[in-house]
Design a protein around this motif. Structure first.
Motif, PDB file in Angstrom:
ATOM      1  N   MET A  92      17.865  34.594  18.448  1.00 29.12           N
ATOM      2  CA  MET A  92      18.147  35.933  18.899  1.00 29.12           C
ATOM      3  C   MET A  92      19.298  35.835  19.894  1.00 29.12           C
ATOM      4  SD  MET A  92      15.661  38.620  20.925  1.00 29.12           S
ATOM      5  CE  MET A  92      14.341  38.367  19.803  1.00 29.12           C
ATOM      6  N   SER A  93      20.250  36.698  19.719  1.00 33.90           N
ATOM      7  CA  SER A  93      21.402  36.659  20.608  1.00 33.90           C
ATOM      8  C   SER A  93      21.035  37.222  21.978  1.00 33.90           C
ATOM      9  CB  SER A  93      22.563  37.459  20.019  1.00 33.90           C
ATOM     10  OG  SER A  93      22.331  38.846  20.144  1.00 33.90           O
ATOM     11  N   THR A  94      21.844  36.883  22.936  1.00 32.28           N
ATOM     12  CA  THR A  94      21.633  37.359  24.298  1.00 32.28           C
ATOM     13  C   THR A  94      21.719  38.881  24.356  1.00 32.28           C
ATOM     14  OG1 THR A  94      22.582  35.305  25.140  1.00 32.28           O
ATOM     15  CG2 THR A  94      22.431  37.131  26.676  1.00 32.28           C
ATOM     16  N   ASP A  95      22.651  39.460  23.601  1.00 27.50           N
ATOM     17  CA  ASP A  95      22.791  40.914  23.578  1.00 27.50           C
ATOM     18  C   ASP A  95      21.531  41.585  23.049  1.00 27.50           C
ATOM     19  OD1 ASP A  95      25.362  40.769  24.587  1.00 27.50           O
ATOM     20  OD2 ASP A  95      26.320  40.943  22.623  1.00 27.50           O
ATOM     21  N   GLU A  96      20.953  41.003  21.992  1.00 27.60           N
ATOM     22  CA  GLU A  96      19.722  41.570  21.422  1.00 27.60           C
ATOM     23  C   GLU A  96      18.570  41.465  22.408  1.00 27.60           C
ATOM     24  OE1 GLU A  96      20.332  40.764  16.680  1.00 27.60           O
ATOM     25  OE2 GLU A  96      19.741  39.082  17.953  1.00 27.60           O
ATOM     26  N   LYS A  97      18.466  40.328  23.091  1.00 33.38           N
ATOM     27  CA  LYS A  97      17.411  40.154  24.084  1.00 33.38           C
ATOM     28  C   LYS A  97      17.569  41.162  25.209  1.00 33.38           C
ATOM     29  CE  LYS A  97      16.588  35.240  23.414  1.00 33.38           C
ATOM     30  NZ  LYS A  97      16.648  33.913  24.030  1.00 33.38           N
ATOM     31  N   PHE A  98      18.813  41.367  25.654  1.00 35.78           N
ATOM     32  CA  PHE A  98      19.068  42.313  26.732  1.00 35.78           C
ATOM     33  C   PHE A  98      18.704  43.734  26.312  1.00 35.78           C
ATOM     34  CE2 PHE A  98      21.911  45.318  28.892  1.00 35.78           C
ATOM     35  CZ  PHE A  98      21.523  45.101  30.200  1.00 35.78           C
ATOM     36  N   GLU A  99      19.110  44.118  25.107  1.00 36.22           N
ATOM     37  CA  GLU A  99      18.813  45.471  24.622  1.00 36.22           C
ATOM     38  C   GLU A  99      17.306  45.691  24.505  1.00 36.22           C
ATOM     39  OE1 GLU A  99      20.718  48.226  24.032  1.00 36.22           O
ATOM     40  OE2 GLU A  99      22.287  47.050  24.981  1.00 36.22           O
ATOM     41  N   ASN A 100      16.590  44.709  23.994  1.00 39.33           N
ATOM     42  CA  ASN A 100      15.138  44.840  23.864  1.00 39.33           C
ATOM     43  C   ASN A 100      14.462  44.902  25.229  1.00 39.33           C
ATOM     44  OD1 ASN A 100      15.267  44.925  21.099  1.00 39.33           O
ATOM     45  ND2 ASN A 100      14.750  42.782  20.816  1.00 39.33           N
ATOM     46  N   ALA A 101      14.934  44.077  26.161  1.00 31.83           N
ATOM     47  CA  ALA A 101      14.376  44.107  27.508  1.00 31.83           C
ATOM     48  C   ALA A 101      14.656  45.455  28.168  1.00 31.83           C
ATOM     49  CB  ALA A 101      14.949  42.977  28.350  1.00 31.83           C
ATOM     50  N   LYS A 102      15.857  45.972  27.947  1.00 31.65           N
ATOM     51  CA  LYS A 102      16.218  47.278  28.507  1.00 31.65           C
ATOM     52  C   LYS A 102      15.317  48.372  27.926  1.00 31.65           C
ATOM     53  CE  LYS A 102      19.975  49.408  27.208  1.00 31.65           C
ATOM     54  NZ  LYS A 102      21.365  49.810  26.954  1.00 31.65           N
ATOM     55  N   ASP A 103      15.065  48.309  26.622  1.00 31.74           N
ATOM     56  CA  ASP A 103      14.183  49.288  25.986  1.00 31.74           C
ATOM     57  C   ASP A 103      12.760  49.193  26.531  1.00 31.74           C
ATOM     58  OD1 ASP A 103      16.180  50.388  24.445  1.00 31.74           O
ATOM     59  OD2 ASP A 103      15.670  49.254  22.635  1.00 31.74           O
ATOM     60  N   LYS A 104      12.274  47.971  26.748  1.00 34.73           N
ATOM     61  CA  LYS A 104      10.927  47.792  27.286  1.00 34.73           C
ATOM     62  C   LYS A 104      10.813  48.375  28.686  1.00 34.73           C
ATOM     63  CE  LYS A 104       9.701  43.635  24.766  1.00 34.73           C
ATOM     64  NZ  LYS A 104       9.409  42.197  24.869  1.00 34.73           N
ATOM     65  N   VAL A 105      11.790  48.064  29.534  1.00 32.02           N
ATOM     66  CA  VAL A 105      11.755  48.563  30.905  1.00 32.02           C
ATOM     67  C   VAL A 105      11.886  50.083  30.922  1.00 32.02           C
ATOM     68  CG1 VAL A 105      13.001  48.571  33.110  1.00 32.02           C
ATOM     69  CG2 VAL A 105      12.573  46.415  31.937  1.00 32.02           C
ATOM     70  N   GLY A 106      12.771  50.605  30.087  1.00 31.12           N
ATOM     71  CA  GLY A 106      12.921  52.053  29.995  1.00 31.12           C
ATOM     72  C   GLY A 106      11.639  52.716  29.528  1.00 31.12           C
ATOM     73  N   GLY A 107      10.983  52.093  28.567  1.00 28.09           N
ATOM     74  CA  GLY A 107       9.712  52.619  28.068  1.00 28.09           C
ATOM     75  C   GLY A 107       8.629  52.580  29.129  1.00 28.09           C
ATOM     76  N   GLN A 108       8.603  51.502  29.899  1.00 29.35           N
ATOM     77  CA  GLN A 108       7.617  51.400  30.972  1.00 29.35           C
ATOM     78  C   GLN A 108       7.857  52.474  32.031  1.00 29.35           C
ATOM     79  OE1 GLN A 108       8.250  47.332  32.131  1.00 29.35           O
ATOM     80  NE2 GLN A 108       6.738  46.537  30.698  1.00 29.35           N
ATOM     81  N   ALA A 109       9.129  52.706  32.347  1.00 31.45           N
ATOM     82  CA  ALA A 109       9.463  53.735  33.330  1.00 31.45           C
ATOM     83  C   ALA A 109       9.073  55.117  32.816  1.00 31.45           C
ATOM     84  CB  ALA A 109      10.955  53.692  33.653  1.00 31.45           C
ATOM     85  N   LYS A 110       9.368  55.357  31.553  1.00 27.24           N
ATOM     86  CA  LYS A 110       9.044  56.659  30.960  1.00 27.24           C
ATOM     87  C   LYS A 110       7.523  56.857  30.910  1.00 27.24           C
ATOM     88  CE  LYS A 110      11.707  58.308  27.673  1.00 27.24           C
ATOM     89  NZ  LYS A 110      12.336  58.531  26.352  1.00 27.24           N
ATOM     90  N   GLU A 111       6.822  55.808  30.538  1.00 30.86           N
ATOM     91  CA  GLU A 111       5.360  55.897  30.501  1.00 30.86           C
ATOM     92  C   GLU A 111       4.808  56.165  31.898  1.00 30.86           C
ATOM     93  OE1 GLU A 111       1.423  53.257  29.265  1.00 30.86           O
ATOM     94  OE2 GLU A 111       3.408  52.328  29.158  1.00 30.86           O
ATOM     95  N   GLY A 112       5.322  55.454  32.882  1.00 29.35           N
ATOM     96  CA  GLY A 112       4.876  55.647  34.262  1.00 29.35           C
ATOM     97  C   GLY A 112       5.154  57.054  34.759  1.00 29.35           C
ATOM     98  N   LEU A 113       6.326  57.559  34.442  1.00 22.23           N
ATOM     99  CA  LEU A 113       6.678  58.923  34.835  1.00 22.23           C
ATOM    100  C   LEU A 113       5.722  59.929  34.198  1.00 22.23           C
ATOM    101  CD1 LEU A 113       8.638  60.890  36.253  1.00 22.23           C
ATOM    102  CD2 LEU A 113       9.992  60.866  34.145  1.00 22.23           C
ATOM    103  N   GLY A 114       5.424  59.693  32.927  1.00 17.93           N
ATOM    104  CA  GLY A 114       4.495  60.578  32.233  1.00 17.93           C
ATOM    105  C   GLY A 114       3.115  60.566  32.862  1.00 17.93           C
ATOM    106  N   LYS A 115       2.656  59.377  33.280  1.00 15.86           N
ATOM    107  CA  LYS A 115       1.344  59.276  33.922  1.00 15.86           C
ATOM    108  C   LYS A 115       1.334  60.005  35.264  1.00 15.86           C
ATOM    109  CE  LYS A 115      -0.304  55.008  31.826  1.00 15.86           C
ATOM    110  NZ  LYS A 115      -0.683  53.594  32.050  1.00 15.86           N
ATOM    111  N   VAL A 116       2.392  59.803  36.046  1.00 14.69           N
ATOM    112  CA  VAL A 116       2.458  60.410  37.377  1.00 14.69           C
ATOM    113  C   VAL A 116       2.528  61.928  37.289  1.00 14.69           C
ATOM    114  CG1 VAL A 116       3.955  60.654  39.423  1.00 14.69           C
ATOM    115  CG2 VAL A 116       3.463  58.393  38.513  1.00 14.69           C
TER     116      VAL A 116
END
Length: 69
Positions: free
Chosen positions: A1-25
């Motif tokens: 897996m390329s570094t760019d792909e890893k970064f994009e997936n990590a960014k999506d995970k963090v964004g999803g966690q933030a969105k989920e947290g915002l929704g809970k709050v």
């Protein structure tokens, strides 16, 4: 897996966690669900790419290719 792909997936995970947290709050179930979905997609992309890398490694090993090729 390329570094760019890893970064994009990590960014999506963090964004999803933030969105989920915002929704809970805020009590917004739709935003919470969107965050969970975004995280799930990122996880699926990671697993798919890992599987591709595994298959490529096995094929390269069968035919004696180095990782440098």
């Amino acid at each position: 897996m390329s570094t760019d792909e890893k970064f994009e997936n990590a960014k999506d995970k963090v964004g999803g966690q933030a969105k989920e947290g915002l929704g809970k709050v805020t009590g917004d179930k739709q935003t919470e669900a969107e965050g969970q979905t975004q995280q799930g997609k990122a996880d699926a992309k990671d697993k798919l790419q890992d599987a591709r890398d595994t298959v490529k490694g096995a094929v390269d090993g069968m035919f004696g290719k180095d990782k440098k090729d």
